[in-house]
Design a protein around this motif. Structure first.
Motif, mmCIF file in Angstrom:
data_model
loop_
_atom_site.group_PDB
_atom_site.id
_atom_site.type_symbol
_atom_site.label_atom_id
_atom_site.label_comp_id
_atom_site.label_asym_id
_atom_site.label_seq_id
_atom_site.Cartn_x
_atom_site.Cartn_y
_atom_site.Cartn_z
ATOM 1 N N PHE A 130 0.884 -1.164 0.000
ATOM 2 C CA PHE A 130 0.000 0.000 0.000
ATOM 3 C C PHE A 130 0.922 1.213 0.000
ATOM 4 C CE2 PHE A 130 -2.544 -3.165 2.398
ATOM 5 C CZ PHE A 130 -3.711 -3.158 1.650
ATOM 6 N N VAL A 155 4.078 0.965 2.037
ATOM 7 C CA VAL A 155 3.972 -0.043 3.102
ATOM 8 C C VAL A 155 3.846 -1.435 2.500
ATOM 9 C CG1 VAL A 155 2.606 -0.846 5.072
ATOM 10 C CG2 VAL A 155 2.856 1.602 4.645
ATOM 11 N N ALA A 181 2.545 -4.681 3.212
ATOM 12 C CA ALA A 181 1.655 -5.339 4.180
ATOM 13 C C ALA A 181 1.862 -6.846 4.174
ATOM 14 C CB ALA A 181 0.204 -5.010 3.870
ATOM 15 N N PRO A 239 1.242 -9.821 15.480
ATOM 16 C CA PRO A 239 0.899 -8.532 16.076
ATOM 17 C C PRO A 239 0.051 -7.670 15.139
ATOM 18 C CG PRO A 239 3.284 -8.740 15.720
ATOM 19 C CD PRO A 239 2.671 -10.028 15.306
ATOM 20 N N SER A 240 -0.530 -6.639 15.713
ATOM 21 C CA SER A 240 -1.297 -5.667 14.946
ATOM 22 C C SER A 240 -0.418 -5.088 13.839
ATOM 23 C CB SER A 240 -1.756 -4.569 15.909
ATOM 24 O OG SER A 240 -2.647 -3.728 15.262
ATOM 25 N N GLY A 241 -0.957 -5.006 12.634
ATOM 26 C CA GLY A 241 -0.213 -4.463 11.510
ATOM 27 C C GLY A 241 0.660 -5.474 10.794
ATOM 28 N N SER A 242 0.565 -6.757 11.162
ATOM 29 C CA SER A 242 1.452 -7.763 10.551
ATOM 30 C C SER A 242 0.904 -8.311 9.228
ATOM 31 C CB SER A 242 1.715 -8.902 11.539
ATOM 32 O OG SER A 242 0.517 -9.521 11.938
ATOM 33 N N GLY A 243 -0.295 -7.901 8.816
ATOM 34 C CA GLY A 243 -0.802 -8.294 7.502
ATOM 35 C C GLY A 243 -1.929 -9.313 7.522
ATOM 36 N N LYS A 244 -2.460 -9.618 8.706
ATOM 37 C CA LYS A 244 -3.479 -10.673 8.825
ATOM 38 C C LYS A 244 -4.746 -10.335 8.032
ATOM 39 C CE LYS A 244 -3.637 -10.224 13.350
ATOM 40 N NZ LYS A 244 -2.733 -9.039 13.494
ATOM 41 N N THR A 245 -5.251 -9.115 8.248
ATOM 42 C CA THR A 245 -6.482 -8.714 7.555
ATOM 43 C C THR A 245 -6.245 -8.616 6.053
ATOM 44 O OG1 THR A 245 -7.391 -7.600 9.487
ATOM 45 C CG2 THR A 245 -8.175 -6.822 7.344
ATOM 46 N N THR A 246 -5.093 -8.106 5.669
ATOM 47 C CA THR A 246 -4.763 -8.013 4.238
ATOM 48 C C THR A 246 -4.804 -9.397 3.600
ATOM 49 O OG1 THR A 246 -3.361 -6.107 4.721
ATOM 50 C CG2 THR A 246 -2.994 -7.217 2.606
HETATM 51 P P1 ADP Z 1 -3.355 -6.717 10.817
HETATM 52 O O1 ADP Z 1 -4.697 -7.197 10.374
HETATM 53 O O2 ADP Z 1 -2.382 -7.821 11.054
HETATM 54 O O3 ADP Z 1 -3.438 -5.799 11.982
HETATM 55 P P2 ADP Z 1 -3.358 -5.294 8.274
HETATM 56 O O4 ADP Z 1 -3.377 -6.354 7.252
HETATM 57 O O5 ADP Z 1 -4.638 -4.595 8.553
HETATM 58 O O6 ADP Z 1 -2.726 -5.851 9.615
HETATM 59 O O7 ADP Z 1 -2.296 -4.185 7.862
HETATM 60 C C1 ADP Z 1 -0.964 -4.489 7.499
HETATM 61 C C2 ADP Z 1 -0.237 -3.196 7.150
HETATM 62 O O8 ADP Z 1 -0.786 -2.640 5.952
HETATM 63 C C3 ADP Z 1 -0.380 -2.113 8.199
HETATM 64 O O9 ADP Z 1 0.838 -1.399 8.273
HETATM 65 C C4 ADP Z 1 -1.480 -1.238 7.667
HETATM 66 O O10 ADP Z 1 -1.365 0.083 8.130
HETATM 67 C C5 ADP Z 1 -1.290 -1.349 6.180
HETATM 68 N N1 ADP Z 1 -2.564 -1.237 5.436
HETATM 69 C C6 ADP Z 1 -3.580 -2.131 5.488
HETATM 70 N N2 ADP Z 1 -4.585 -1.748 4.669
HETATM 71 C C7 ADP Z 1 -4.205 -0.584 4.101
HETATM 72 C C8 ADP Z 1 -4.803 0.324 3.142
HETATM 73 N N3 ADP Z 1 -6.013 0.070 2.617
HETATM 74 N N4 ADP Z 1 -4.102 1.412 2.792
HETATM 75 C C9 ADP Z 1 -2.881 1.648 3.304
HETATM 76 N N5 ADP Z 1 -2.248 0.848 4.185
HETATM 77 C C10 ADP Z 1 -2.903 -0.250 4.590
#
Ligand code: ADP
Ligand code: MG
Length: 223
Positions: free
Chosen positions: A15, A18, A20, A39-46
């Motif tokens: 992104f 970043v 992800a 941890p938070s921000g490690s890419g799980k949701t992505t």
């Molecule tokens: P997790 O679910 O593990 O907390 P995310 O997958 O949400 O992590 O995010 C991984 C990284 O990608 C983070 O640094 C987050 O800020 C970044 N990120 C996620 N989605 C977006 C987006 N739509 N635009 C910009 N950065 C993003």
């Protein structure tokens, strides 16, 4: 060796600046329960979003049930999500002005045709047979998440994607939702579940641990 239902092949996602996800590769067999941790921000949701066809990888491939998800067009993605995926999110995402049964029927409608009796049956299965006509605002958080579970299951998805599904629930409701997930696993469903909880992680068949977008470990749980 069972066939892989999910193949994640060298996926990266950036992104802006970043990264992800950084070259993540793994497979999930049909019927497996995988916990995705980190941890938070490690890419799980992505990762969950890419598998669910809500986002596309920058490079690499996600193959689910033989489909290369990243190459599908918008209409095909809509079909893919409706037919193959059951989503459960931390914040439920129920439609606030529709009743419990109507929220489930909406998912049926997107898939094929709405069938109120079947939707009511799905709610009864998660213990909400007496809450069919309640609005989300008239339900507790745990009940709302069970409506979301009934909605996720109504179209018999190949893959259940759950992103911190108990993150907003109290202990009692967390246990109810986990028991439903255990039962789904026992009946052969394939589940990818994001969690911070080591306890929940140990219920899965395997744990995938991410850090800074990289896959650090895959741990098989001993049962
Ligand atoms: P997790 O679910 O593990 O907390 P995310 O997958 O949400 O992590 O995010 C991984 C990284 O990608 C983070 O640094 C987050 O800020 C970044 N990120 C996620 N989605 C977006 C987006 N739509 N635009 C910009 N950065 C993003
Ligand atoms: Mg997340």
């Amino acid at each position: 060796m069972m066939a892989a239902l999910v193949q994640v092949e060298d996926i990266s996602k950036t992104f802006g600046g970043v990264r992800a996800l950084d070259r993540v590769t793994f497979e999930v067999c049909s019927g497996e329960w995988i916990a995705i941790m980190g941890p938070s921000g490690s890419g799980k949701t992505t990762l969950i979003n890419i598998l669910g066809g809500l986002d596309r990888p920058t490079s690499g491939r996600a193959i689910v049930d033989g489909l290369n998800v990243g190459t599908l067009g918008e209409r095909e993605l809509t079909r893919y999500r409706a037919e193959k995926i059951g989503f459960i999110f931390q914040h439920f995402y129920l439609v606030p002005y529709l009743s419990a049964v109507e929220n489930v029927m909406l998912a049926q409608y997107f898939h094929s045709i709405a069938d109120e009796a079947e939707a009511a049956g799905s709610l009864a299965r998660v213990g909400l047979g007496d809450r069919l006509h309640h609005l989300p605002s008239q339900l507790s958080g745990g009940e709302q998440q069970r409506v979301a579970l009934a909605r996720a299951l109504i179209n018999h998805p190949k893959l259940i994607l759950a992103d911190e599904p108990t993150g907003n629930l109290d202990e009692a409701n967390e246990q109810i939702v986990l028991e439903i997930l255990r039962e789904l696993h026992r009946s052969g469903h394939t589940i990818l579940l994001v969690t911070h909880s080591g306890e929940i992680g140990r219920m899965a068949d395997r744990r995938i641990e991410l850090a800074h977008g990289r896959l650090m470990h895959i741990v098989a749980n001993v049962t």
